[in-house]
Structure formats: C-alpha cells, structure tokens
Design an enzyme around this catalytic site. Structure first.
Site, PDB file in Angstrom:
ATOM      1  N   GLU A  61      34.182  67.489  84.039  1.00  0.00           N
ATOM      2  CA  GLU A  61      34.169  68.942  84.062  1.00  0.00           C
ATOM      3  C   GLU A  61      35.486  69.545  84.237  1.00  0.00           C
ATOM      4  OE1 GLU A  61      32.108  70.951  82.905  1.00  0.00           O
ATOM      5  OE2 GLU A  61      30.223  69.930  82.770  1.00  0.00           O
ATOM      6  N   TYR A 144      32.753  78.247  87.319  1.00  0.00           N
ATOM      7  CA  TYR A 144      32.253  77.691  86.124  1.00  0.00           C
ATOM      8  C   TYR A 144      31.977  76.139  86.946  1.00  0.00           C
ATOM      9  CZ  TYR A 144      31.705  74.149  82.557  1.00  0.00           C
ATOM     10  OH  TYR A 144      31.210  73.239  81.822  1.00  0.00           O
ATOM     11  N   ASP A 162      30.425  79.453  80.758  1.00  0.00           N
ATOM     12  CA  ASP A 162      32.062  79.113  80.255  1.00  0.00           C
ATOM     13  C   ASP A 162      32.147  79.810  78.956  1.00  0.00           C
ATOM     14  OD1 ASP A 162      30.205  77.786  78.417  1.00  0.00           O
ATOM     15  OD2 ASP A 162      31.457  76.124  78.108  1.00  0.00           O
TER      16      ASP A 162
END
Length: 384
Positions: A61, A144, A162
């Site tokens: 991520e 996020y 996102d």
DNA sequence: TAAACGTGGAC
DNA sequence: TGTCCAAGTTT
C-alpha cells in the site's frame, strides 16, 4: 445507526442522493461477484480464504501511493526478498532502503517506511496494530492506507477511499462537483456502499474496478458490473468525471551538475539533506535549482563547484527532468582530478554507482555524462 | 488549506 | 514534446 455514529467522517451534504441500505447491499454483492470472477492476480494479494500478511499489505500500500502497479511490482519483489518481515526491515540500514527505493519516487515514503517498521518493532512488539486509529498514527500511514490495512489485513470495516474510489463514486452517482471540493460527498457515498462483511474484498474490488474498467480515459462501461446503476453513464457524463480543479502551471528551474572524476575513475557523490526534495538521497554535486535563466557555466563553477579546478568542460546538450511541480533543465560540467582530492562527499567507482541511492534525475545526469561527456585525458585516446 | 513531494507510461 | 495521471501523506 451504530456505524454512522461511530464514524468521524463528515456526513454527506444534504442534497447528496446516498443509496438506501438495500440498494447499497445489492451493488456491493454485484461487485463482489465480479471481483470473485475477474480478480487480478497481484503479488501482494492473498488467495481467497488465506489470511493476509499485514506487513505485505502495508508494504504494497505504501509503494502504491500515487504509483502504478506496473512500477511497484519489481520494487515489491526486491523488498520482500531482502526484508521478508517487518523486523528484518526495521534492522535494515537507512542507505540500503533508500538504495532499494531509488527510482520509485516520493522518497519521504522510504524514510517513513523505515521509521514505521522500527515503530512497529519497538512500540508494537513487532505486530502491526489492527485499528484504523492506531495505524493512522504510524509514520507514512494516512487515512487511505490505515483504512486499507485495517480492511484488507484485519478484516475490519473501514471506508477505503483512494483516487479509484473517488472516480468510481463520481461516475456511479454523477457527482459533477470538481475535486477536491467533492471529497466529502464521494467519501459519504463510498461509506454507504461499504459492507460489514468482506470489507477488504469490497475495497479491493472497487479499486480494481477503477484500475481496469472505470479508468480515467476510455472506461470500459460495457463490461462494468455497475453499468445498469451508473448515473454517470446514463447521463453521458462518465468519461468526463470526476471534474478536477485546474492545476497550476509548472515553472522551469535551471541549474548545473558537476561530474568530477578521480584518476582511478571514481566519481564524487554527496548525500542530500534528509528532508525536502529527494531528501536523504544521493546526488551529483551541483548548483541550486532556480527559476531563472540558465546560469553561465563559468559563474556556476565559481559559485557552486565543490572544489577549485582548472579544466572544466561543459557537456554538450543537457538534461531535462520533470518533477511534480516544476521542470528542471540541467547543464552538466565535467572535470578530472588527481589521485587524492579533498572534497565533501564520497568517491564511487563507476561500476558501483548502481549501489547508491541515486534518484532518476541524477541517473539521467550520469548517462548524459557517460555518453556525451569528454574528459581531458580522453582526448589522447585514438578511438574517440 | 494548499503546496510540496517523483516517476514512467499513455495519448 | 507536453500534459495527464497513478492504491496519498505531510506540513
């Protein structure tokens, strides 16, 4: 409702047509069916039913922040091979991590990555915390990423928003308000669609949808599991959404980079300051980069050269590189020095430049110097 | 809040 | 070549 009361998020503006729970559940179910059938096979993605490794979810991520899957894949593979666990990464040397990250961009992510790995090791017993709030407190983990880790790695209900999710929501509900003003509305819509079960799969499904079908340009609406419900498609707006505020113009900055080669071939590198642009990365010595006419090389040499030398040569042509918020035009100036010069920095043999954390802009300078540059001792060589 | 912060690929 | 854009965060 309990989950609305728990949310710290702003609620949708009154005029936003948030779908009712039954409609939302139907949409999520349809999306998950599509995901179960067409799910992409990504290196950090577990097989259905397998528990995700929080370290891998976090690593992927962070790498994926503002970065394409294609760019991330080789970096992810190298990081995981070299540092298989968060503990391994926590024990890594800063320079090793910056070198592995070189070329991926947004280097604050690499600095935060190490700080975060050490925090997880030292303050959380080597395990990632499971709540959004605790994750959010880690360096480099924003709204996020905290939601994504909570949902994907720990199966918690979290609203994952996102750029993909914003685009999909803007189209699905025909939200014409430009970004970033539309963010609270788009988040409220994403929240309404987020199910209690399979929350991580739902989040990844919406992102997959945005990455593969509901793309910024030329979306494949005919293949979309949400095409019947899509208000943007019905209104003929889908491809133009989300609207975005215009971006400020990019100025051009200019400067000089110095290629200084020792008699044994080694080149002078320096480390940049820890913060700011390319913070903590290595560089070729150079002038400041300023929004002004290209400096006269002689002036730049006298003002910025890391050592006083006679025989500077301007390399024909130059290097252009574009950063997020400015263009950069560089002139490259070369010189040869003696066996044991005195200068701040490190002397790196040509064949070992790859072992240092040189960002792309300086790799361009290296290539330019090696292909277009001529040093004084080269002139003696008959084959040049 | 808005600006800073990288890079490579697509068009 | 130039612009847009990508699984955002920090200050």
């Amino acid at each position: 409702m309990a989950r609305a009361a728990k949310s710290r998020r702003p609620t949708a503006p009154a005029e936003v047509p948030v779908p009712d729970p039954a409609a939302a559940a139907a949409l999520s179910a349809r999306l998950l069916a599509w995901y179960d059938r067409d799910r992409r096979d990504l290196p950090w993605r577990m097989d259905p039913g397998q528990a995700a490794d929080p370290y891998r979810v976090w690593l992927s991520e962070v790498m994926l922040q503002q970065t394409t899957v294609a760019a991330v894949k080789p970096y992810y593979a190298r990081f995981l091979a070299r540092w298989p666990t968060v503990g391994d990464l926590a024990r890594a040397e800063d320079a090793a991590v910056m070198t592995e990250w070189a070329g991926l961009g947004y280097y604050a992510r690499a600095r935060n990555l190490l700080t975060c790995a050490r925090a997880v090791t030292d303050q959380h017993g080597g395990r990632f915390p499971e709540t959004e709030d605790a994750l959010r407190a880690l360096p480099g983990v924003g709204a996020y990423t905290a939601a994504a880790i909570a949902a994907i790695a720990f199966g918690r209900r979290a609203v994952v928003v996102d750029g993909n999710v914003e685009r999909v929501m803007a189209r699905l509900f025909a939200i014409e308000t430009p970004l970033p003003a539309a963010k609270p509305t788009l988040r409220a819509l994403a929240e309404a669609l987020t199910p209690d079960a399979r929350c991580g799969d739902h989040a990844q499904a919406v992102m997959d949808l945005g990455a593969t079908l509901c793309t910024p340009r030329s979306p494949a609406c005919g293949l979309c599991p949400w095409r019947e419900a899509c208000q943007g498609l019905r209104a003929g707006l889908a491809e133009r959404l989300p609207a975005k505020a215009p971006k400020p113009e990019r100025p051009t900055r200019r400067g000089v980079a110095f290629w200084i080669q020792r008699r044994d071939g080694a080149v002078l590198l320096r480390q940049r300051p820890a913060r700011g642009l390319l913070g903590g990365m290595m560089e070729l010595p150079g002038s400041d980069w300023v929004e002004a006419p290209m400096p006269d090389p002689a002036v730049a040499i006298s003002e910025s050269a890391p050592m006083a030398l006679d025989d500077w040569r301007v390399v024909p042509g130059g290097v252009r590189h574009t950063f997020t918020h400015f263009h950069l035009d560089l002139i490259v100036v070369m010189a040869r020095v003696g066996a044991n010069p005195r200068a701040r920095g490190i002397w790196v043999p040509l064949e070992r430049l790859g072992e240092h954390a040189l960002p792309t802009v300086f790799r361009k300078v290296v290539r330019h110097a090696l292909t277009k540059g001529v040093l004084e001792s080269d002139e003696d060589r008959p084959d040049r």
